[in-house]
Design a protein around this motif. Structure first.
Motif, short mmCIF file in Angstrom:
data_model
loop_
_atom_site.label_atom_id
_atom_site.label_comp_id
_atom_site.label_asym_id
_atom_site.label_seq_id
_atom_site.Cartn_x
_atom_site.Cartn_y
_atom_site.Cartn_z
N GLY A 1 -14.91 8.08 36.31
CA GLY A 1 -13.54 8.57 36.12
C GLY A 1 -12.68 7.58 35.35
O GLY A 1 -13.16 6.58 34.81
N LYS A 2 -11.38 7.91 35.36
CA LYS A 2 -10.45 7.12 34.55
C LYS A 2 -10.27 5.73 35.16
O LYS A 2 -10.22 5.59 36.38
CB LYS A 2 -9.10 7.87 34.56
CG LYS A 2 -8.21 7.61 33.39
CD LYS A 2 -7.04 8.60 33.45
CE LYS A 2 -5.96 8.33 32.44
NZ LYS A 2 -5.54 7.01 32.20
N SER A 3 -10.16 4.74 34.31
CA SER A 3 -9.94 3.38 34.82
C SER A 3 -8.46 3.14 35.04
O SER A 3 -7.61 3.85 34.50
CB SER A 3 -10.44 2.35 33.81
OG SER A 3 -9.69 2.46 32.61
N LYS A 4 -8.17 2.10 35.85
CA LYS A 4 -6.80 1.59 35.92
C LYS A 4 -6.73 0.41 34.97
O LYS A 4 -7.52 -0.54 35.10
CB LYS A 4 -6.49 1.10 37.34
CG LYS A 4 -6.09 2.20 38.25
CD LYS A 4 -5.51 1.64 39.55
CE LYS A 4 -5.43 2.75 40.57
NZ LYS A 4 -5.65 2.30 41.93
N ARG A 5 -5.79 0.48 34.02
CA ARG A 5 -5.68 -0.60 33.04
C ARG A 5 -4.43 -1.43 33.32
O ARG A 5 -3.37 -0.87 33.60
CB ARG A 5 -5.61 -0.01 31.64
CG ARG A 5 -5.83 -1.04 30.56
CD ARG A 5 -5.84 -0.42 29.18
NE ARG A 5 -4.50 -0.22 28.69
CZ ARG A 5 -4.21 0.30 27.51
NH1 ARG A 5 -5.18 0.69 26.71
NH2 ARG A 5 -2.97 0.44 27.13
N SER A 6 -4.60 -2.74 33.24
CA SER A 6 -3.43 -3.63 33.42
C SER A 6 -2.57 -3.59 32.17
O SER A 6 -2.98 -3.08 31.12
CB SER A 6 -3.90 -5.07 33.65
OG SER A 6 -4.44 -5.60 32.44
N LYS A 7 -1.36 -4.16 32.29
CA LYS A 7 -0.58 -4.42 31.09
C LYS A 7 -1.35 -5.43 30.24
O LYS A 7 -2.16 -6.20 30.79
CB LYS A 7 0.76 -5.06 31.46
CG LYS A 7 1.73 -4.08 32.04
CD LYS A 7 3.06 -4.77 32.26
CE LYS A 7 3.99 -3.84 32.99
NZ LYS A 7 5.11 -4.55 33.61
N ILE A 8 -1.07 -5.45 28.97
CA ILE A 8 -1.76 -6.43 28.12
C ILE A 8 -1.37 -7.85 28.56
O ILE A 8 -0.20 -8.11 28.87
CB ILE A 8 -1.45 -6.19 26.62
CG1 ILE A 8 -2.31 -7.11 25.76
CG2 ILE A 8 0.04 -6.38 26.31
CD1 ILE A 8 -2.34 -6.71 24.29
N VAL A 9 -2.37 -8.70 28.67
CA VAL A 9 -2.12 -10.10 29.02
C VAL A 9 -2.04 -10.87 27.70
O VAL A 9 -3.06 -11.15 27.06
CB VAL A 9 -3.24 -10.66 29.91
CG1 VAL A 9 -2.95 -12.11 30.29
CG2 VAL A 9 -3.41 -9.80 31.17
N LEU A 10 -0.82 -11.16 27.28
CA LEU A 10 -0.61 -11.79 25.98
C LEU A 10 -0.95 -13.27 26.02
O LEU A 10 -1.37 -13.85 25.01
CB LEU A 10 0.84 -11.59 25.52
CG LEU A 10 1.19 -10.14 25.14
CD1 LEU A 10 2.69 -9.99 24.92
CD2 LEU A 10 0.43 -9.70 23.89
N LYS A 11 -0.75 -13.88 27.21
CA LYS A 11 -1.04 -15.31 27.30
C LYS A 11 -2.52 -15.52 27.56
O LYS A 11 -2.94 -15.90 28.67
CB LYS A 11 -0.21 -15.94 28.43
CG LYS A 11 1.23 -16.18 28.05
CD LYS A 11 1.92 -17.02 29.09
CE LYS A 11 3.37 -17.22 28.74
NZ LYS A 11 4.10 -17.86 29.82
#
Ligand SMILES: C[S@@+](CC[C@H](N)C(=O)[O-])C[C@H]1O[C@@H](n2cnc3c(N)ncnc32)[C@H](O)[C@@H]1O
Length: 193
Positions: free
Chosen positions: A170-180
Motif C-alpha cells: 500500500g501507500k507509504s507515509k513520506r516525511s517532509k523533505i530533510v534538507l539538512k
C-alpha cells in the motif's frame, strides 16, 4: 579515523554498495527513528549500518541491547562500529541473508526494519534478493522504513522500489523533505502491522 573520512573511503572503494558520499545527517537520522518504540519483543533491525550515523539515534531509544540487531557488509566499517557501539549487536553480514541471520540471533520479532541500503545503486539482482528478505519480515508484520535521496527520487530504480512496495504494502507515509542532509532526502514507511 574521522567517520566522514572513513565513509568517503568506503564509498570510493565501493561506490555502488555504499551509495552515498557522506553519512546521514543528525536531522535525517532523527527522522529515521521518529515514532519507533522498540523493546526485546519488537526489535529494530538496521540494514546497512555504515559508520553508525542512524545507530547513534537508535541507541538512546533502546530499552536494552536485546532490542536491536544491525548488519553491515563492509568489514572495515564493521570493525569501527564494534569499537563505537560495543554494547550493540552489530554483525558483519549481508542483507541478502538478513532473515536467517535474525533467526539465528535468537532475538525477538523484527518490528522495525530500518533499511539504509542504496537500492538505487545496487545491482538489480542484489536488490531483488534483499527485497525478498524484506518481504519475509513484512509477512511477519513490521514497519519498513527507508530513505531516498531527493535528487534520485524519480530515477527508475527509486520509482521501481516504490511501485513494488506500494503494490505489496500500500501507500507509504513520506516525511517532509530533510534538507539538512547531503543530499536532501525523504524517509518512507510501509507497515504491515
Ligand atoms: C547509504 S550507506 C548508509 C550508512 C548509514 N546507515 C547512514 O545512514 O549513514 C549504505 C550502507 O549499506 C552497506 N551495505 C551495502 N550493501 C549491503 C548489504 N548487502 N548488506 C549489508 N550492508 C550493506 C554499505 O556498506 C553502507 O555502509
Amino acid at each position: 579515523m574521522n567517520e566522514n573520512i572513513q565513509f568517503l573511503r568506503a564509498f570510493l572503494k565501493n561506490p555502488g554498495k555504499v551509495g552515498a558520499i557522506a553519512p546521514s545527517s543528525p536531522e535525517l537520522a532523527q527522522t529515521m527513528v521518529n515514532g519507533l518504540e522498540p523493546d526485546r519483543d519488537n526489535i529494530i533491525l538496521e540494514l546497512g549500518v555504515g559508520t553508525g550515523a542512524i545507530t547513534k539515534f537508535i541507541e538512546p531509544i533502546l530499552p536494552d541491547s536485546d532490542s536491536y540487531l544491525g548488519l553491515e557488509l563492509d568489514p572495515k566499517l564493521h570493525l569501527t562500529l564494534r569499537h563505537h557501539y560495543p554494547d550493540l549487536r552489530i554483525l558483519q553480514g549481508n542483507a541478502c541473508e538478513a532473515y536467517k541471520i535474525h533467526q539465528d540471533s535468537g532475538l525477538g520479532k523484527v518490528r522495525y526494519l530500518v533499511c539504509c541500503l542504496p537500492f538505487v545503486s545496487l545491482p538489480g539482482n542484489v536488490a531483488d534478493q534483499i527485497y525478498k528478505q524484506i518481504d519475509m519480515f513484512m509477512d511477519d508484520g513490521c514497519d519498513l522504513r527507508i530513505f531516498q535521496y531527493a535528487h534520485g527520487y524519480y530515477l527508475p530504480p527509486a520509482l521501481k522500489l516504490r511501485e513494488r512496495m506500494r503494490n505489496l504494502y500500500g501507500k507509504s507515509k513520506r516525511s517532509k523533505i530533510v534538507l539538512k542532509n547531503v543530499p536532501p532526502a525523504y524517509t518512507l514507511t510501509w507497515s504491515t502491522i
